[in-house]
Design a protein around this motif. Structure first.
Motif, mmCIF file in Angstrom:
data_model
loop_
_atom_site.group_PDB
_atom_site.id
_atom_site.type_symbol
_atom_site.label_atom_id
_atom_site.label_comp_id
_atom_site.label_asym_id
_atom_site.label_seq_id
_atom_site.Cartn_x
_atom_site.Cartn_y
_atom_site.Cartn_z
ATOM 1 N N ALA B 307 0.808 -1.215 0.000
ATOM 2 C CA ALA B 307 0.000 0.000 0.000
ATOM 3 C C ALA B 307 0.845 1.269 0.000
ATOM 4 C CB ALA B 307 -0.963 0.011 1.164
ATOM 5 N N HIS B 308 2.182 1.167 -0.080
ATOM 6 C CA HIS B 308 2.924 2.426 -0.211
ATOM 7 C C HIS B 308 2.660 3.066 -1.577
ATOM 8 C CE1 HIS B 308 6.828 0.182 -1.602
ATOM 9 N NE2 HIS B 308 5.965 0.297 -2.573
ATOM 10 N N HIS B 309 2.020 2.334 -2.468
ATOM 11 C CA HIS B 309 1.586 2.952 -3.721
ATOM 12 C C HIS B 309 0.230 3.614 -3.547
ATOM 13 C CE1 HIS B 309 4.780 1.021 -6.031
ATOM 14 N NE2 HIS B 309 4.641 0.047 -5.167
ATOM 15 N N MET B 310 -0.347 3.464 -2.366
ATOM 16 C CA MET B 310 -1.714 3.945 -2.158
ATOM 17 C C MET B 310 -1.782 4.961 -1.020
ATOM 18 S SD MET B 310 -3.312 0.160 -2.334
ATOM 19 C CE MET B 310 -4.921 0.641 -1.721
ATOM 20 N N PHE B 311 -0.646 5.548 -0.669
ATOM 21 C CA PHE B 311 -0.648 6.528 0.424
ATOM 22 C C PHE B 311 -1.681 7.614 0.181
ATOM 23 C CE2 PHE B 311 4.053 5.680 1.604
ATOM 24 C CZ PHE B 311 3.663 4.715 2.509
ATOM 25 N N THR B 312 -1.774 8.084 -1.048
ATOM 26 C CA THR B 312 -2.659 9.217 -1.295
ATOM 27 C C THR B 312 -4.104 8.809 -1.483
ATOM 28 O OG1 THR B 312 -2.200 9.096 -3.630
ATOM 29 C CG2 THR B 312 -0.852 10.602 -2.348
ATOM 30 N N THR B 313 -4.424 7.523 -1.323
ATOM 31 C CA THR B 313 -5.846 7.185 -1.406
ATOM 32 C C THR B 313 -6.575 7.612 -0.144
ATOM 33 O OG1 THR B 313 -5.476 5.034 -0.407
ATOM 34 C CG2 THR B 313 -5.446 5.126 -2.799
ATOM 35 N N GLY B 314 -5.827 7.839 0.936
ATOM 36 C CA GLY B 314 -6.479 8.183 2.182
ATOM 37 C C GLY B 314 -7.192 7.005 2.808
ATOM 38 N N THR B 315 -6.931 5.783 2.327
ATOM 39 C CA THR B 315 -7.652 4.636 2.885
ATOM 40 C C THR B 315 -6.723 3.585 3.465
ATOM 41 O OG1 THR B 315 -7.618 3.516 0.764
ATOM 42 C CG2 THR B 315 -9.529 4.863 1.230
ATOM 43 N N VAL B 316 -5.435 3.903 3.597
ATOM 44 C CA VAL B 316 -4.537 2.857 4.087
ATOM 45 C C VAL B 316 -3.826 3.295 5.355
ATOM 46 C CG1 VAL B 316 -4.183 1.906 1.809
ATOM 47 C CG2 VAL B 316 -2.595 3.600 2.677
ATOM 48 N N SER B 325 8.293 -0.274 4.387
ATOM 49 C CA SER B 325 9.045 0.125 3.195
ATOM 50 C C SER B 325 10.432 0.613 3.574
ATOM 51 C CB SER B 325 8.308 1.231 2.441
ATOM 52 O OG SER B 325 6.961 0.896 2.282
ATOM 53 N N TYR B 326 10.504 1.388 4.658
ATOM 54 C CA TYR B 326 11.828 1.842 5.096
ATOM 55 C C TYR B 326 12.725 0.658 5.397
ATOM 56 C CZ TYR B 326 10.419 6.701 5.908
ATOM 57 O OH TYR B 326 10.012 7.997 5.761
ATOM 58 N N GLY B 368 17.407 3.883 -5.164
ATOM 59 C CA GLY B 368 17.027 3.406 -3.844
ATOM 60 C C GLY B 368 16.831 4.543 -2.868
ATOM 61 N N VAL B 369 17.741 5.526 -2.916
ATOM 62 C CA VAL B 369 17.625 6.654 -1.989
ATOM 63 C C VAL B 369 16.327 7.424 -2.245
ATOM 64 C CG1 VAL B 369 18.601 8.885 -1.418
ATOM 65 C CG2 VAL B 369 20.065 6.893 -1.535
ATOM 66 N N THR B 370 16.002 7.659 -3.510
ATOM 67 C CA THR B 370 14.753 8.383 -3.753
ATOM 68 C C THR B 370 13.551 7.510 -3.403
ATOM 69 O OG1 THR B 370 14.920 7.771 -6.073
ATOM 70 C CG2 THR B 370 15.628 9.975 -5.471
ATOM 71 N N GLY B 371 13.747 6.193 -3.434
ATOM 72 C CA GLY B 371 12.671 5.308 -2.999
ATOM 73 C C GLY B 371 12.360 5.506 -1.531
ATOM 74 N N ILE B 372 13.411 5.680 -0.734
ATOM 75 C CA ILE B 372 13.192 5.933 0.689
ATOM 76 C C ILE B 372 12.393 7.216 0.869
ATOM 77 C CG2 ILE B 372 14.367 6.525 2.828
ATOM 78 C CD1 ILE B 372 14.754 3.753 2.222
ATOM 79 N N ILE B 373 12.716 8.213 0.068
ATOM 80 C CA ILE B 373 11.984 9.476 0.187
ATOM 81 C C ILE B 373 10.507 9.255 -0.121
ATOM 82 C CG2 ILE B 373 11.701 11.708 -0.940
ATOM 83 C CD1 ILE B 373 14.748 11.873 -1.017
ATOM 84 N N LEU B 374 10.236 8.452 -1.150
ATOM 85 C CA LEU B 374 8.840 8.210 -1.514
ATOM 86 C C LEU B 374 8.119 7.354 -0.486
ATOM 87 C CD1 LEU B 374 9.218 7.635 -5.316
ATOM 88 C CD2 LEU B 374 7.967 9.461 -4.196
ATOM 89 N N ALA B 375 8.870 6.607 0.315
ATOM 90 C CA ALA B 375 8.222 5.755 1.311
ATOM 91 C C ALA B 375 7.739 6.557 2.508
ATOM 92 C CB ALA B 375 9.176 4.663 1.773
ATOM 93 N N SER B 376 8.023 7.850 2.523
ATOM 94 C CA SER B 376 7.561 8.702 3.600
ATOM 95 C C SER B 376 6.238 9.331 3.169
ATOM 96 C CB SER B 376 8.611 9.773 3.848
ATOM 97 O OG SER B 376 8.048 10.786 4.619
ATOM 98 N N PRO B 377 5.126 8.988 3.808
ATOM 99 C CA PRO B 377 3.835 9.480 3.296
ATOM 100 C C PRO B 377 3.787 10.984 3.041
ATOM 101 C CG PRO B 377 3.479 7.838 4.957
ATOM 102 C CD PRO B 377 4.955 8.063 4.924
ATOM 103 N N PRO B 378 4.276 11.832 3.955
ATOM 104 C CA PRO B 378 4.163 13.267 3.641
ATOM 105 C C PRO B 378 4.918 13.643 2.368
ATOM 106 C CG PRO B 378 4.776 12.951 5.921
ATOM 107 C CD PRO B 378 4.859 11.619 5.279
ATOM 108 N N LEU B 379 6.068 13.020 2.150
ATOM 109 C CA LEU B 379 6.804 13.362 0.944
ATOM 110 C C LEU B 379 6.160 12.728 -0.278
ATOM 111 C CD1 LEU B 379 10.456 13.235 2.198
ATOM 112 C CD2 LEU B 379 8.840 15.108 2.104
ATOM 113 N N ASP B 380 5.504 11.598 -0.072
ATOM 114 C CA ASP B 380 4.763 11.015 -1.181
ATOM 115 C C ASP B 380 3.597 11.918 -1.552
ATOM 116 O OD1 ASP B 380 4.279 8.785 -3.014
ATOM 117 O OD2 ASP B 380 2.413 8.597 -1.882
#
Ligand code: HEM
Ligand SMILES: [Cu+2]
Ligand SMILES: [Cu+2]
Lengths: 282, 585, 130
Positions: B307-316, B325-326, B368-380
């Motif tokens: 569901a780290h691909h679904m952070f912005t759905t507001g449902t996870v 993910s981290y 990989g480093v930018t992946g870590i950034i994306l795994a942070s919901p606010p930054l996503d």
């Protein structure tokens, strides 16, 4: 052990390390001093500011880690290039070292996780709105902004003669504007009429899906007045790239006047502006 | 440096089964199937690459009119689908792994040769069906490679193209599942004597874990596709609100497949790179056990982060998925440091495979480093669905599937064909690719941070995105040249072959102990296995890491015999529980 | 055989834990069910292998000191070339296409599939090559 280490590490090396540490700190200071953002925007809401600060920390940490590992890679590939036909020592493992580079990343992960949760809770908290409450509906391919407490003031994308006739040029279409007061917390109720859309305001550092069957609630507290471009980011079909809108942050007084006027002349609101999409903050 | 292993037996003139086209159609030999897979996957890569060139050309200027909006949507959908489903995965587990894994473990073939052939045909026909979507009246599928409901419903995307996409994925999905089963069974049952699990080459280990991951992930995709088809054709309303369904369910199902999938696409390449780094540094893999455990943890964690691909759905559940993910960063970090440990104090030589492998290290690290950034919901929230994400996933996918995959291809090409590829051409291709890669994808990070959404066919001239897009497009053309040079290299190796010899790289593992290309059923002779580097131990007895009294190159005994063809009844005397595919007649 | 079993049991155990945590944190059904399925996917074959590993003779590939002679004998029977996988692939593709273009291709597909299955069986009885 420690004394042996000390013996081996020459004082010059220690000094160099110290210098490097100070240098890194100084660099961080300079960076923050001269508005280095690593490409991101600081944003114009308090929520966006918090996200930016998190970004800033993680960008520095990330770049530091990346540079460190890159240097190790470059060092080893240059230093240990094959010069003669000898066969190097067949080192297979070094358990203490391996444990070290397992534990350190775990610690780093915990630290960034803590910061992440703090910012996340702030961004997702929904304080009682003091400004506007807006029902936003996304549809193929446009937006409807309905102001909840204002006699159904509704701003929407101007519909031309149907999607098939939409020309492929920006200015032939008029994009709707979401007007919000500065300094007040406004709340958005986000829904979708058909497929999944993305409500994305770049200057708010914020994206949220508009989904059928789901109402997403979130808040913004703008800090700067101005026009800000916004756009649907979740691919939603043929005219996805045409699904733009503007956000107009105004002073409290302007907002009240605007709302009064809007209640009196609802017709004027459809596609209320042909403001170009990228003028930025005023 | 070239060390040829003596063969104890001369190669007999192999006349096995039909030849010519019929051979390619009827063969159940893992080497033929592996080659078919590799070639087919490479063709799909080139097709998808051409689509990418079209898209990049379209994006080179604002309000550009090279392709229509509709065509652009088809292009990115098919580019993504081809690259992920038909290139990156099959190239690894159908092509290189199919060819190499049995060789690395000293096996005569895959465990289920006919199932293996069936996998290939399902994949080939599935791929054909997917691209023939372009020939239908409504065009190919155009809902993105993730086909989110309800955009993928019959009302929103009607037509045969999307249906063909679904069918193609069901077919290739089964093909992947069969290959996964086959790889696991092969590794479990067909290893050479003495080749214990903790002596498997890392590539084989990674393929085993990939196989398990395939078995976890692909059935979910197939099930979800069946539901989608039912929604489209028999009105089942699983994903539509109108009938009481839940659209977000699709995203849950899809990403439960989708995130493991990206590791299915990465782990094999990690394995290739590990082996290559060790060979070209003349050292064993540093931290072998750490590598294996890291692979397993990556695989396990990757199945709990969907569901780290679904952070912005507001449902996870944000914190859970963010933390998981981290955590993937930890085993990945271990792998990186082990790779560096392998290089450290080595004797490194930059043949083309090594160049691509090091290119992989450099590129994947940043992804990989930018992946870590994306795994942070606010930054996503700030970057989701922008070009930041596009840059991130190209950095990891291109990094692994193309840099890692080409490293593997250059490394094993001599084994597969008996011919060398030209080193200077290979290096030229690498440098075009390396420079082109950064030019293409680094500007996309800035574009994303400047707010450019992904999957848009046009943007306003006022947006200020033009310059970065131009740079990105010019980088893409360099990538085109790099792939072109590579094709020239293949062609040259056919027109003017340079014979490779059995072991051109002084490599470590069993596949290099046989001839290039290997004979039918692979081996006449296998060195004794006393460590994870049997061939190295045999060739450099004074530089082994074996801690036993047994000399590495003990007496050469005849190896196990393998019978094939009609009427063979397996004998259960020495291999207690193995039965051939059709052993019990 | 032990290590193979442990790998799969590790999968089962990991997902048992994650599944529990996830359920109590989210009460979300689809993810929990999929994690549960994954947990079984680890435990079922893993348990089977473990059960087997305690009953079977040790294999030369599990013995670090195995000599090559230990592996002598027939490893298995491997079919020669066969056209039936290809035919089966064709039939699967045409059955698949019936989901797009209507049911007539399915009829063709099933007939071809039936012939392929019979072909494979006869081939195995006969023992091999086409
Ligand atoms: C040859 C160099 C490549 C170029 C120039 C390129 C370019 C592009 C472009 C322009 C897009 C569309 C972006 C958008 O509009 O959102 C895209 C999407 C994508 N690419 Fe690539 N790409 C390349 C290689 C690859 C490789 C090697 C892979 C994977 C192995 C890959 C996987 C994808 C995926 C998954 C998407 C997303 C599709 C979607 O949004 O549904 N690409 N690429
Ligand atoms: Cu939209
Ligand atoms: Cu993911």
């Amino acid at each position: 052990m420690i004394s042996r280490l000390k013996d081996r590490v020459a004082p010059a090396v220690t000094r160099r390390r110290l210098l490097a540490g100070v240098g890194a700190l100084a660099l961080a200071g300079v960076l923050s001093g001269c508005n280095v953002t690593f490409g991101a925007t600081k944003g114009v809401t308090t929520q966006a500011h918090e996200e930016f600060r998190l970004w800033y920390g993680m960008a520095i940490a990330g770049i530091a880690v990346a540079v460190f590992v890159w240097l190790l890679i470059f060092w080893s590939i240059f230093r240990y290039r094959r010069r003669d036909d000898h066969i190097p020592k067949q080192t297979q493992e070094h358990v203490p070292l391996e444990i070290t580079y397992t534990v350190i990343p775990i610690l780093m992960v915990i630290v960034i996780f803590v910061f992440t949760v703090i910012v996340e809770n702030f961004v997702d908290s929904n304080p009682t709105p003091s400004g506007a409450v807006v029902n936003v509906t996304a549809y193929q391919w446009g937006w409807i902004f309905q102001y909840a407490h204002a006699n159904g003031v509704t701003v929407r994308t101007a519909e031309k003669a149907g999607p098939t006739l939409l020309p492929r040029s920006y200015f032939a279409k008029r994009y709707p504007t979401l007007t919000l007061p500065v300094g007040e917390t406004s709340r958005i109720y986000l829904r979708s009429a058909d497929v999944v859309h993305g409500f994305y305001v770049h200057s708010f550092n914020f994206d949220r899906y508009a989904q059928p069957g789901v109402t997403n609630v979130f808040s913004f507290t703008p800090t700067t007045t101005g026009w800000f471009p916004a756009q649907c980011t979740q691919y939603c079909g043929l005219y996805h790239s045409e699904m733009l809108f503007n956000v107009h942050i105004v002073t409290d007084a302007q907002y009240t006047t605007w709302l009064k006027n809007a209640e009196l002349h609802p017709q004027s609101l459809t596609g209320a502006t042909s403001q170009p999409t990228r003028p930025g903050p005023q | 440096m070239t060390i040829a292993v003596e063969r104890t037996l001369p190669i007999p003139a192999e006349e096995h089964g039909p030849t010519g086209l019929l051979k390619w159609i009827t063969s159940t030999d893992h080497k033929v199937i592996g080659k078919s897979y590799t070639i087919t996957a490479f063709v799909f890569f080139c097709l998808a690459g051409l689509m990418a060139m079209l898209m990049r050309t379209q994006l080179a200027s604002p309000d550009n009119n090279i392709v229509s909006l509709h065509l652009y949507n088809e292009l990115f959908t098919m580019h993504g689908s081809l690259m992920l489903y038909l290139f990156a995965g099959p190239f690894a587990f159908g092509g290189l792994a199919n060819y190499i894994v049995p060789l690395q473990i000293g096996a005569p073939d895959m465990a289920f040769p006919r199932l293996n052939a069936l996998s290939y045909w399902l994949y080939a026909f599935g791929g054909l069906i997917m691209i023939s979507g372009f020939l239908t009246t409504g065009g190919a599928a155009d809902f993105g490679w993730v086909s989110y409901a309800p955009l993928s419903s019959a009302t929103n995307t009607p037509g045969a193209g999307p249906d063909m996409w679904i069918v193609a994925l069901v077919l290739t999905g089964f093909s992947a599942i069969f290959t996964g089963v086959n790889i696991c069974a092969t590794v479990f049952y067909l290893r050479a004597p003495g080749l214990t699990m903790f002596r498997l080459p890392i590539f084989t280990w990674n393929m085993l874990v990939t196989g398990i991951l395939i078995l976890i992930a692909f059935p979910v995709l197939t099930a979800a596709l069946v539901m989608l088809w039912c929604d489209r054709h028999i009105g089942s309303h699983i994903f539509s609100v109108a009938g009481g369904g839940v659209p977000v369910l699709w995203q849950n199902l899809f990403w439960f497949f989708g995130h493991p999938e990206v590791y299915i696409l990465a782990l094999p390449y990690f394995g290739m790179v590990t082996d290559i780094l060790a060979v070209f540094s003349r050292k064993p893999v540093f931290g072998y056990r750490g590598m294996v455990f890291a692979t397993m943890s990556i695989a396990a964690l990757s199945t709990s982060v969907w569901a780290h691909h679904m952070f912005t759905t507001g449902t996870v559940l944000l914190p859970f998925f963010s933390l998981m993910s981290y955590l993937i960063a930890v085993p990945t970090g271990i792998k990186f440091f082990n790779w560096i440990g392998t290089l450290w104090r080595g004797s490194i030589v930059f043949e083309t495979p090594m160049l691509f492998a090091v290119g992989f290290l450099i590129v994947f690290l940043f992804g990989g480093v930018t992946g870590i950034i994306l795994a942070s919901p606010p930054l996503d929230f700030a970057t989701h669905d922008t070009y930041f994400v596009v840059a991130h996933f190209h950095e990891v996918l291109f990094g692994s599937a193309v840099f890692g995959g080409f490293a593997g291809l250059y490394y094993w090409y001599p084994k597969m064909t008996g011919r060398m590829l030209r080193n200077d051409l290979g290096k030229a291709s690498f440098w075009f690719m390396f420079v082109g890669f950064w030019l293409t994808f680094v500007p996309q990070y800035w574009l994303g941070l400047a707010g450019m959404p992904r999957r848009i066919a046009e943007y306003s001239p006022l947006s200020g995105w033009t310059l970065l897009n131009r740079i990105s497009t010019s980088g893409a053309y360099l990538l085109f040249i790099a792939v072109f040079l590579m094709l020239v290299n293949f062609l040259l190796s056919f027109l003017k072959p340079v014979p490779a010899g059995d072991n051109p790289w002084d490599a470590h593992t069993l596949e290099w102990a046989t001839s290039s290309p290997p004979p039918h059923h692979n081996f006449y002779w296998i060195p004794p296995v006393r460590s994870e580097r049997p061939l190295w131990d045999h060739n450099h007895p004074e530089h082994t890491t074996i801690h036993s009294h047994m000399p590495a190159n003990s007496v050469r005994a005849a190896t196990s015999t393998v019978h094939s063809g009609p009427g063979v009844h397996p004998d259960h005397g020495s291999r207690s529980d193995f039965r051939g595919e059709d052993g019990d007649e | 055989m032990k290590v193979e079993a442990y790998v799969l049991i590790f999968v089962g155990a990991f997902f048992a834990v994650v599944c529990g945590i996830y359920w109590f944190l989210s009460y979300e059904t689809s993810g929990t069910l999929m994690l549960l399925g994954t947990c079984f996917l680890g435990f079922v074959p893993g348990g089977y292998y473990y059960w087997w590993s305690r009953r079977m003779k040790p294999r030369p590939e599990d013995d670090p000191q195995a000599k090559r002679e230990d592996g002598e004998g027939v490893v298995g029977a491997f079919p020669g070339s066969s056209v039936w996988p290809f035919v089966l692939g064709v039939s699967a593709a045409s059955v698949g296409l019936s989901l797009v273009f209507g049911f007539w291709t399915a009829i063709v597909g099933f007939v071809v599939a039936a012939s392929a299955v019979m072909g494979v069986i006869r081939e195995s009885r006969r023992g091999g090559l086409i």
